[in-house]
Design a protein around this motif. Structure first.
Motif, PDB file in Angstrom:
ATOM      1  N   GLY A 171       0.823  -1.160   0.094  1.00 43.84           N
ATOM      2  CA  GLY A 171       0.046   0.323   0.206  1.00 43.84           C
ATOM      3  C   GLY A 171       0.955   1.078   0.137  1.00 43.84           C
ATOM      4  N   PHE A 172       0.784   2.217  -0.590  1.00 41.37           N
ATOM      5  CA  PHE A 172       1.444   3.461  -0.229  1.00 41.37           C
ATOM      6  C   PHE A 172       0.110   4.907  -0.266  1.00 41.37           C
ATOM      7  CE2 PHE A 172       3.387   7.269  -2.852  1.00 41.37           C
ATOM      8  CZ  PHE A 172       4.440   7.135  -2.118  1.00 41.37           C
ATOM      9  N   VAL A 173       0.417   5.370   0.580  1.00 38.92           N
ATOM     10  CA  VAL A 173      -0.366   6.669   1.627  1.00 38.92           C
ATOM     11  C   VAL A 173       1.032   8.051   0.799  1.00 38.92           C
ATOM     12  CG1 VAL A 173      -0.923   7.484   3.037  1.00 38.92           C
ATOM     13  CG2 VAL A 173      -1.308   4.757   2.709  1.00 38.92           C
ATOM     14  N   SER A 174      -0.534   8.336   0.110  1.00 40.95           N
ATOM     15  CA  SER A 174       0.453  10.228  -0.189  1.00 40.95           C
ATOM     16  C   SER A 174      -0.661  11.170  -0.103  1.00 40.95           C
ATOM     17  CB  SER A 174       1.276  10.459  -0.759  1.00 40.95           C
ATOM     18  OG  SER A 174       1.519  11.005  -1.607  1.00 40.95           O
ATOM     19  N   GLY A 175      -0.150  12.086   0.042  1.00 38.83           N
ATOM     20  CA  GLY A 175      -1.160  13.863   0.345  1.00 38.83           C
ATOM     21  C   GLY A 175      -0.896  14.171  -1.257  1.00 38.83           C
ATOM     22  N   ASN A 176       0.154  13.966  -1.918  1.00 39.38           N
ATOM     23  CA  ASN A 176       0.564  14.770  -2.818  1.00 39.38           C
ATOM     24  C   ASN A 176      -0.623  13.703  -4.270  1.00 39.38           C
ATOM     25  OD1 ASN A 176       1.958  17.158  -1.993  1.00 39.38           O
ATOM     26  ND2 ASN A 176       2.873  14.939  -0.797  1.00 39.38           N
ATOM     27  N   ALA A 177      -1.017  14.544  -5.106  1.00 37.50           N
ATOM     28  CA  ALA A 177      -1.455  13.668  -6.030  1.00 37.50           C
ATOM     29  C   ALA A 177      -0.684  13.179  -6.935  1.00 37.50           C
ATOM     30  CB  ALA A 177      -2.898  14.744  -6.751  1.00 37.50           C
ATOM     31  N   TRP A 178       0.399  13.796  -7.154  1.00 38.67           N
ATOM     32  CA  TRP A 178       0.743  13.530  -8.731  1.00 38.67           C
ATOM     33  C   TRP A 178       1.884  11.861  -8.219  1.00 38.67           C
ATOM     34  CZ3 TRP A 178       6.289  13.919  -6.202  1.00 38.67           C
ATOM     35  CH2 TRP A 178       6.093  14.623  -5.651  1.00 38.67           C
ATOM     36  N   ASP A 179       2.212  12.489  -6.871  1.00 38.60           N
ATOM     37  CA  ASP A 179       2.901  11.396  -5.841  1.00 38.60           C
ATOM     38  C   ASP A 179       2.325  10.357  -6.090  1.00 38.60           C
ATOM     39  OD1 ASP A 179       4.373   9.346  -4.969  1.00 38.60           O
ATOM     40  OD2 ASP A 179       4.488  11.088  -2.760  1.00 38.60           O
ATOM     41  N   ALA A 180       0.941   9.905  -5.518  1.00 38.61           N
ATOM     42  CA  ALA A 180      -0.150   8.647  -5.607  1.00 38.61           C
ATOM     43  C   ALA A 180      -0.322   8.414  -6.976  1.00 38.61           C
ATOM     44  CB  ALA A 180      -1.573   9.384  -4.836  1.00 38.61           C
ATOM     45  N   GLY A 181      -0.103   9.332  -8.142  1.00 37.11           N
ATOM     46  CA  GLY A 181      -0.695   8.888  -9.723  1.00 37.11           C
ATOM     47  C   GLY A 181       0.411   8.472 -10.151  1.00 37.11           C
ATOM     48  N   GLY A 182       1.985   8.641  -9.530  1.00 38.48           N
ATOM     49  CA  GLY A 182       2.710   8.049 -10.019  1.00 38.48           C
ATOM     50  C   GLY A 182       2.769   6.779  -9.434  1.00 38.48           C
ATOM     51  N   ALA A 183       2.659   6.600  -8.038  1.00 34.51           N
ATOM     52  CA  ALA A 183       3.147   4.689  -6.860  1.00 34.51           C
ATOM     53  C   ALA A 183       1.434   4.545  -8.376  1.00 34.51           C
ATOM     54  CB  ALA A 183       2.879   5.227  -5.813  1.00 34.51           C
ATOM     55  N   ALA A 184       0.874   4.554  -7.896  1.00 34.63           N
ATOM     56  CA  ALA A 184      -0.664   3.954  -8.646  1.00 34.63           C
ATOM     57  C   ALA A 184       0.208   3.709 -10.466  1.00 34.63           C
ATOM     58  CB  ALA A 184      -1.846   4.627  -9.115  1.00 34.63           C
ATOM     59  N   ALA A 185       0.442   4.122 -11.597  1.00 25.88           N
ATOM     60  CA  ALA A 185       1.219   3.934 -12.000  1.00 25.88           C
ATOM     61  C   ALA A 185       2.057   2.628 -12.484  1.00 25.88           C
ATOM     62  CB  ALA A 185       1.296   4.581 -13.450  1.00 25.88           C
ATOM     63  N   PHE A 186       2.517   2.755 -11.145  1.00 30.71           N
ATOM     64  CA  PHE A 186       3.936   1.404 -11.514  1.00 30.71           C
ATOM     65  C   PHE A 186       3.477   0.383 -10.924  1.00 30.71           C
ATOM     66  CE2 PHE A 186       6.955  -0.292  -8.196  1.00 30.71           C
ATOM     67  CZ  PHE A 186       8.092  -0.854  -8.808  1.00 30.71           C
ATOM     68  N   GLY A 187       2.066   0.481  -9.813  1.00 31.87           N
ATOM     69  CA  GLY A 187       1.335  -0.601  -9.531  1.00 31.87           C
ATOM     70  C   GLY A 187       1.157  -1.114  -7.884  1.00 31.87           C
ATOM     71  N   PHE A 188       1.970  -0.197  -7.007  1.00 30.03           N
ATOM     72  CA  PHE A 188       1.561  -0.210  -5.359  1.00 30.03           C
ATOM     73  C   PHE A 188      -0.428  -0.033  -5.792  1.00 30.03           C
ATOM     74  CE2 PHE A 188       5.463   1.430  -4.485  1.00 30.03           C
ATOM     75  CZ  PHE A 188       6.055   0.606  -4.456  1.00 30.03           C
ATOM     76  N   GLN A 189      -0.971  -0.078  -4.425  1.00 31.08           N
ATOM     77  CA  GLN A 189      -2.229   0.456  -3.885  1.00 31.08           C
ATOM     78  C   GLN A 189      -2.179   1.050  -3.272  1.00 31.08           C
ATOM     79  OE1 GLN A 189      -5.085  -3.292  -2.054  1.00 31.08           O
ATOM     80  NE2 GLN A 189      -2.901  -4.740  -3.086  1.00 31.08           N
ATOM     81  N   VAL A 190      -2.744   2.307  -4.266  1.00 31.43           N
ATOM     82  CA  VAL A 190      -2.754   3.330  -3.726  1.00 31.43           C
ATOM     83  C   VAL A 190      -3.807   4.527  -2.668  1.00 31.43           C
ATOM     84  CG1 VAL A 190      -2.696   6.471  -4.875  1.00 31.43           C
ATOM     85  CG2 VAL A 190      -1.264   4.229  -5.315  1.00 31.43           C
ATOM     86  N   PHE A 191      -3.840   5.097  -1.781  1.00 31.01           N
ATOM     87  CA  PHE A 191      -4.696   6.050  -1.235  1.00 31.01           C
ATOM     88  C   PHE A 191      -4.241   6.943  -1.237  1.00 31.01           C
ATOM     89  CE2 PHE A 191      -4.118   1.320   0.192  1.00 31.01           C
ATOM     90  CZ  PHE A 191      -5.727   0.691   0.958  1.00 31.01           C
ATOM     91  N   TRP A 192      -4.920   7.638  -1.644  1.00 30.36           N
ATOM     92  CA  TRP A 192      -5.103   9.363  -1.411  1.00 30.36           C
ATOM     93  C   TRP A 192      -5.356   9.659  -1.025  1.00 30.36           C
ATOM     94  CZ3 TRP A 192      -7.044  12.557  -5.737  1.00 30.36           C
ATOM     95  CH2 TRP A 192      -7.120  14.910  -5.421  1.00 30.36           C
ATOM     96  N   ILE A 193      -5.111  10.949   0.037  1.00 30.84           N
ATOM     97  CA  ILE A 193      -5.322  11.860   1.550  1.00 30.84           C
ATOM     98  C   ILE A 193      -5.477  13.083   0.959  1.00 30.84           C
ATOM     99  CG2 ILE A 193      -5.315  12.263   3.465  1.00 30.84           C
ATOM    100  CD1 ILE A 193      -5.033   9.537   3.420  1.00 30.84           C
TER     101      ILE A 193
END
Length: 226
Positions: A171-193
């Motif tokens: 799981g990857f957690v970020s309050g930054n949309a650009w970071d959450a987007g990068g992590a999602a594209a990589f394949g993590f399960q993302v939680f955007w705060i």
């Protein structure tokens, strides 16, 4: 969806409140405080992305100093003491009020918790060391190891290599949309705060779980696994 075995958190703007770098200095800054905070962050991010695109890595400490210098100059502030104080405050950011309880709740579920951040190892150590939840965060991973900034895929791959877990189980957690987007594209399960309630971008509405506060994460995880 695979079960999550570990969660990596972004540090700046996710666990730690960037606005708290400016708050102690509002008496001096007056009505310029909000503008300075916003421009400092804007330039900080811009400089990381430009450095990555140019293949000219400079660590986050240097970039943070340069971004502050620009913001102060833009506001026509020439005060070395204030500049030093702002940098000192940045190295001692306050965690968000729900950070500790969230981390403890997740740790109680036997999840591995760590940080994956643009910060240098020294910056992250200083930021976390005095916090009561410091021992819960292991590993603390810095982009210094690959000398490129988020959202470059090499950064997220570093998280995988450090944990030894497949991306889909992290799981990857970020309050930054650009970071959450990068992590999602990589394949993590993302939680955007999405604390500010801003419009979704980077296809996050379809590729990430969107939360309004960090404290919502434990219950959302429980719902996903029940």
């Amino acid at each position: 969806m695979a079960a999550i075995e570990a969660i990596l958190f972004d540090a700046y703007g996710t666990l730690f409140d960037l606005r708290s770098a400016v708050t102690p200095h509002t008496a001096k800054l007056g009505d310029r405080a909000d503008r300075l905070a916003a421009l400092w962050r804007q330039k900080q991010l811009e400089y990381t992305w430009t450095a990555s695109l140019r293949g000219a890595y400079r660590d986050f400490e240097a970039i943070t100093q340069d971004a502050l210098a620009f913001a102060l100059a833009a506001e026509k502030i020439s005060d070395p003491g204030l500049a030093a104080g702002l940098l000192q405050s940045f190295h001692a950011l306050a965690p968000y009020p729900d950070a500790e309880a969230t981390l403890r709740a997740l740790k109680a579920r036997n999840l591995r918790l760590g940080i994956l951040s643009n910060g240098t190892p020294e910056m992250l150590s200083q930021l976390i060391a005095s916090q009561p939840f410091a021992a819960l965060l292991q590993p603390v991973v810095s982009v210094d190891a690959v000398k490129v900034f988020k959202p470059d895929a090499r950064v997220y791959r570093l998280g995988v290599e450090t944990l030894g877990i497949a991306p889909g189980r992290i799981g990857f957690v970020s309050g930054n949309a650009w970071d959450a987007g990068g992590a999602a594209a990589f394949g993590f399960q993302v939680f955007w705060i999405n604390r500010a309630g801003q419009p979704a971008e980077y296809d996050l509405a379809g590729r990430a779980t969107v939360l309004s506060a960090l404290g919502e994460l434990p219950s959302v995880l429980e719902q996903k696994t029940s």
